[in-house]
Write an enzyme that holds these catalytic residues in place. Structure first.
Site, mmCIF file in Angstrom:
data_model
loop_
_atom_site.group_PDB
_atom_site.id
_atom_site.type_symbol
_atom_site.label_atom_id
_atom_site.label_comp_id
_atom_site.label_asym_id
_atom_site.label_seq_id
_atom_site.Cartn_x
_atom_site.Cartn_y
_atom_site.Cartn_z
ATOM 1 N N ASN A 1 26.864 45.970 49.372
ATOM 2 C CA ASN A 1 27.506 44.845 48.675
ATOM 3 C C ASN A 1 26.747 43.546 48.930
ATOM 4 O O ASN A 1 26.632 42.704 48.034
ATOM 5 C CB ASN A 1 28.965 44.701 49.095
ATOM 6 N N HIS B 1 37.823 45.396 48.742
ATOM 7 C CA HIS B 1 38.499 46.536 49.371
ATOM 8 C C HIS B 1 38.438 47.732 48.419
ATOM 9 O O HIS B 1 38.773 47.596 47.230
ATOM 10 C CB HIS B 1 39.963 46.174 49.682
HETATM 11 C C1 GRF Z 1 32.559 49.057 50.931
HETATM 12 O O1 GRF Z 1 33.121 50.190 50.337
HETATM 13 C C2 GRF Z 1 33.592 47.974 51.079
HETATM 14 O O2 GRF Z 1 34.496 47.925 50.041
HETATM 15 C C3 GRF Z 1 34.283 48.388 52.337
HETATM 16 O O3 GRF Z 1 33.250 48.865 53.176
HETATM 17 C C4 GRF Z 1 32.165 49.318 52.372
HETATM 18 C C5 GRF Z 1 30.960 48.540 52.776
HETATM 19 O O4 GRF Z 1 29.792 49.020 52.190
HETATM 20 N N1 GRF Z 1 35.068 47.313 52.890
HETATM 21 P P1 GRF Z 1 28.458 48.176 52.241
HETATM 22 O O5 GRF Z 1 28.150 47.864 53.695
HETATM 23 O O6 GRF Z 1 28.632 46.948 51.422
HETATM 24 O O7 GRF Z 1 27.402 49.103 51.672
#
Ligand code: GRF
Length: 213
Positions: free
Chosen positions: A18, A112
Protein backbone atom coordinates in the site's frame (compact mmCIF):
# COMPACT_ATOMS: atom_id res chain seq x y z
CA UNK A 1 3.05 31.35 -6.27
CA UNK A 2 2.61 27.58 -6.69
CA UNK A 3 0.59 25.95 -3.91
CA UNK A 4 2.60 23.35 -1.99
CA UNK A 5 1.13 19.86 -1.79
CA UNK A 6 -0.24 18.68 1.56
CA UNK A 7 2.15 16.37 3.40
CA UNK A 8 1.58 12.93 4.85
CA UNK A 9 3.56 10.60 7.10
CA UNK A 10 3.01 6.91 6.37
CA UNK A 11 3.23 4.28 9.14
CA UNK A 12 4.03 0.70 8.14
CA UNK A 13 4.92 -2.64 9.72
CA UNK A 14 5.49 -4.92 6.75
CA UNK A 15 5.94 -5.42 3.02
CA UNK A 16 4.52 -2.00 2.12
CA UNK A 17 2.48 -2.71 -1.00
CA UNK A 18 0.00 0.00 0.00
CA UNK A 19 2.93 2.32 0.67
CA UNK A 20 4.12 1.61 -2.88
CA UNK A 21 0.69 2.51 -4.25
CA UNK A 22 0.76 5.74 -2.21
CA UNK A 23 4.26 6.58 -3.50
CA UNK A 24 3.22 5.95 -7.11
CA UNK A 25 0.10 8.08 -6.76
CA UNK A 26 2.08 10.94 -5.19
CA UNK A 27 4.48 10.83 -8.13
CA UNK A 28 1.83 10.71 -10.83
CA UNK A 29 -0.67 13.16 -9.31
CA UNK A 30 1.34 15.45 -7.04
CA UNK A 31 -1.73 15.44 -4.79
CA UNK A 32 0.31 14.99 -1.62
CA UNK A 33 3.94 14.66 -0.58
CA UNK A 34 5.20 11.83 1.62
CA UNK A 35 7.35 13.57 4.23
CA UNK A 36 8.47 10.37 5.96
CA UNK A 37 7.81 6.66 6.36
CA UNK A 38 7.99 5.24 9.88
CA UNK A 39 8.05 1.54 10.73
CA UNK A 40 7.71 -0.14 14.11
CA UNK A 41 9.61 -3.13 12.68
CA UNK A 42 13.25 -2.82 11.58
CA UNK A 43 12.79 -5.59 8.98
CA UNK A 44 9.72 -4.09 7.27
CA UNK A 45 10.11 -4.54 3.51
CA UNK A 46 8.38 -1.23 2.87
CA UNK A 47 11.38 0.70 4.24
CA UNK A 48 13.42 -0.19 1.14
CA UNK A 49 10.59 1.04 -1.10
CA UNK A 50 10.70 4.40 0.67
CA UNK A 51 14.49 4.66 0.43
CA UNK A 52 14.30 3.83 -3.28
CA UNK A 53 11.82 6.69 -3.72
CA UNK A 54 14.07 9.11 -1.82
CA UNK A 55 11.70 9.40 1.15
CA UNK A 56 13.18 9.80 4.66
CA UNK A 57 12.59 6.73 6.85
CA UNK A 58 12.68 6.04 10.56
CA UNK A 59 12.31 2.90 12.67
CA UNK A 60 10.78 3.03 16.12
CA UNK A 61 10.94 -0.54 17.38
CA UNK A 62 8.04 -1.12 19.75
CA UNK A 63 9.88 -4.01 21.42
CA UNK A 64 12.20 -1.47 23.03
CA UNK A 65 9.32 0.15 24.96
CA UNK A 66 7.54 -0.96 28.09
CA UNK A 67 3.94 -0.84 27.02
CA UNK A 68 1.76 1.00 24.55
CA UNK A 69 1.66 4.44 26.18
CA UNK A 70 5.39 5.24 26.03
CA UNK A 71 5.71 3.81 22.53
CA UNK A 72 2.75 5.78 21.22
CA UNK A 73 4.02 8.98 22.86
CA UNK A 74 7.44 8.56 21.21
CA UNK A 75 5.79 7.71 17.90
CA UNK A 76 3.59 10.80 18.04
CA UNK A 77 6.64 13.00 18.80
CA UNK A 78 8.51 11.48 15.86
CA UNK A 79 5.56 12.04 13.51
CA UNK A 80 5.16 15.65 14.66
CA UNK A 81 8.77 16.44 13.74
CA UNK A 82 7.58 16.21 10.12
CA UNK A 83 4.51 18.39 10.71
CA UNK A 84 2.28 16.30 8.44
CA UNK A 85 -1.21 17.32 7.41
CA UNK A 86 -2.26 13.65 7.51
CA UNK A 87 -1.01 10.47 9.16
CA UNK A 88 -1.62 7.47 6.93
CA UNK A 89 -1.61 3.92 8.33
CA UNK A 90 -0.59 1.41 5.66
CA UNK A 91 -0.40 -2.05 7.18
CA UNK A 92 0.65 -0.62 10.56
CA UNK A 93 -0.03 -3.58 12.82
CA UNK A 94 -0.35 -1.86 16.17
CA UNK A 95 -3.41 -1.04 18.25
CA UNK A 96 -3.16 2.69 18.95
CA UNK A 97 -3.83 4.21 22.35
CA UNK A 98 -6.61 6.77 22.85
CA UNK A 99 -3.92 9.36 23.64
CA UNK A 100 -2.23 8.85 20.29
CA UNK A 101 -5.52 8.98 18.39
CA UNK A 102 -6.50 12.21 20.18
CA UNK A 103 -3.26 13.88 19.03
CA UNK A 104 -4.05 13.20 15.37
CA UNK A 105 -7.82 12.79 15.37
CA UNK A 106 -9.47 13.95 12.15
CA UNK A 107 -6.24 13.57 10.18
CA UNK A 108 -5.48 9.90 10.86
CA UNK A 109 -6.60 7.43 8.18
CA UNK A 110 -6.42 3.64 7.80
CA UNK A 111 -7.12 0.97 5.21
CA UNK A 112 -8.78 -2.19 6.50
CA UNK A 113 -9.25 -5.36 4.46
CA UNK A 114 -12.98 -5.90 5.00
CA UNK A 115 -16.26 -4.12 4.46
CA UNK A 116 -16.50 -2.48 7.88
CA UNK A 117 -18.35 -2.68 10.19
CA UNK A 118 -18.09 -6.38 9.28
CA UNK A 119 -14.94 -8.19 10.36
CA UNK A 120 -12.82 -5.76 12.35
CA UNK A 121 -9.50 -7.01 13.72
CA UNK A 122 -7.23 -9.66 12.22
CA UNK A 123 -7.76 -12.54 9.77
CA UNK A 124 -10.52 -10.69 7.96
CA UNK A 125 -10.48 -12.95 4.90
CA UNK A 126 -10.93 -16.10 6.97
CA UNK A 127 -13.64 -14.30 8.97
CA UNK A 128 -15.44 -13.57 5.69
CA UNK A 129 -15.17 -17.21 4.56
CA UNK A 130 -16.38 -18.48 7.94
CA UNK A 131 -19.38 -16.14 7.80
CA UNK A 132 -20.29 -17.33 4.30
CA UNK A 133 -20.67 -13.83 2.87
CA UNK A 134 -21.00 -13.53 -0.93
CA UNK A 135 -19.21 -10.19 -1.12
CA UNK A 136 -16.16 -8.91 0.72
CA UNK A 137 -13.93 -5.89 0.27
CA UNK A 138 -11.91 -3.03 1.64
CA UNK A 139 -12.62 0.06 3.71
CA UNK A 140 -10.75 3.33 4.06
CA UNK A 141 -11.74 5.01 7.32
CA UNK A 142 -10.71 7.70 9.73
CA UNK A 143 -9.21 6.30 12.91
CA UNK A 144 -10.93 6.69 16.25
CA UNK A 145 -10.06 5.19 19.62
CA UNK A 146 -12.32 2.19 18.86
CA UNK A 147 -10.42 -0.33 16.70
CA UNK A 148 -11.56 -0.39 13.04
CA UNK A 149 -14.65 1.72 13.76
CA UNK A 150 -14.03 5.26 12.49
CA UNK A 151 -16.08 7.18 9.90
CA UNK A 152 -15.97 5.48 6.49
CA UNK A 153 -14.28 7.38 3.66
CA UNK A 154 -14.45 4.81 0.87
CA UNK A 155 -15.16 1.14 0.24
CA UNK A 156 -14.78 -1.28 -2.65
CA UNK A 157 -16.36 -4.68 -3.13
CA UNK A 158 -15.08 -8.03 -4.43
CA UNK A 159 -17.06 -11.24 -4.93
CA UNK A 160 -16.47 -14.31 -2.76
CA UNK A 161 -16.29 -17.19 -5.24
CA UNK A 162 -16.91 -20.90 -4.60
CA UNK A 163 -13.67 -22.56 -3.53
CA UNK A 164 -11.95 -19.32 -2.54
CA UNK A 165 -9.24 -19.55 0.09
CA UNK A 166 -8.33 -16.75 2.48
CA UNK A 167 -5.25 -16.14 0.31
CA UNK A 168 -7.40 -15.81 -2.84
CA UNK A 169 -9.53 -13.23 -1.09
CA UNK A 170 -6.50 -11.41 0.29
CA UNK A 171 -5.08 -10.98 -3.22
CA UNK A 172 -8.40 -9.85 -4.69
CA UNK A 173 -8.94 -7.32 -1.91
CA UNK A 174 -5.34 -6.07 -1.92
CA UNK A 175 -5.56 -5.15 -5.61
CA UNK A 176 -8.47 -2.85 -4.74
CA UNK A 177 -6.73 -1.43 -1.67
CA UNK A 178 -4.01 -0.18 -4.02
CA UNK A 179 -6.62 1.59 -6.15
CA UNK A 180 -8.85 3.21 -3.56
CA UNK A 181 -6.43 4.09 -0.76
CA UNK A 182 -4.23 6.58 -2.65
CA UNK A 183 -7.32 8.15 -4.21
CA UNK A 184 -8.98 8.53 -0.84
CA UNK A 185 -5.84 9.95 0.77
CA UNK A 186 -5.49 12.44 -2.10
CA UNK A 187 -9.14 13.48 -1.78
CA UNK A 188 -8.84 13.95 1.99
CA UNK A 189 -5.48 15.74 1.84
CA UNK A 190 -6.71 18.16 -0.81
CA UNK A 191 -9.93 18.84 1.09
CA UNK A 192 -12.02 17.62 -1.85
CA UNK A 193 -13.83 15.45 0.63
CA UNK A 194 -14.42 16.20 4.26
CA UNK A 195 -16.24 14.31 6.97
CA UNK A 196 -18.90 16.08 8.95
CA UNK A 197 -20.84 14.25 11.66
CA UNK A 198 -19.27 11.05 10.34
CA UNK A 199 -20.60 11.50 6.78
CA UNK A 200 -18.78 12.31 3.56
CA UNK A 201 -19.26 15.76 2.11
CA UNK A 202 -17.64 17.61 -0.73
CA UNK A 203 -17.19 17.58 -4.46
CA UNK A 204 -15.63 14.12 -4.67
CA UNK A 205 -17.96 12.38 -2.23
CA UNK A 206 -20.12 10.89 -4.97
CA UNK A 207 -17.14 9.93 -7.11
CA UNK A 208 -15.77 7.64 -4.42
CA UNK A 209 -18.20 4.81 -5.04
CA UNK A 210 -17.15 1.33 -6.10
CA UNK A 211 -19.09 -1.80 -6.97
CA UNK A 212 -18.81 -5.12 -8.69
CA UNK A 213 -17.97 -4.76 -12.40
C1 GRF B 1 -3.21 -4.74 3.95
O1 GRF B 1 -4.09 -5.76 3.59
C2 GRF B 1 -3.89 -3.74 4.84
O2 GRF B 1 -5.21 -3.54 4.53
C3 GRF B 1 -3.78 -4.41 6.18
O3 GRF B 1 -2.49 -5.00 6.18
C4 GRF B 1 -2.09 -5.25 4.84
C5 GRF B 1 -0.81 -4.52 4.62
O4 GRF B 1 -0.22 -4.84 3.40
N1 GRF B 1 -4.03 -3.49 7.25
P1 GRF B 1 0.97 -3.97 2.83
O5 GRF B 1 2.07 -3.92 3.88
O6 GRF B 1 0.46 -2.62 2.48
O7 GRF B 1 1.45 -4.74 1.61
Amino acid sequence: MQKTAPTIVVLISGRGSNLKALIDHAKSSGAYRIAAVISNRPQAGGLALAVEAGIPTAVLDHTGFEGREPFDAALADLIEQHKPDWVVLAGFMRILTAGFVARFEGRLVNVHPSLLPAFPGLNTHQQALDAGVRVHGVTVHLVTAQLDHGPIVDQAVVPVLPGDTAEDLAQRVLALEHVIYPRAVAALASGQIVLAQGRLQGALANALVHALP
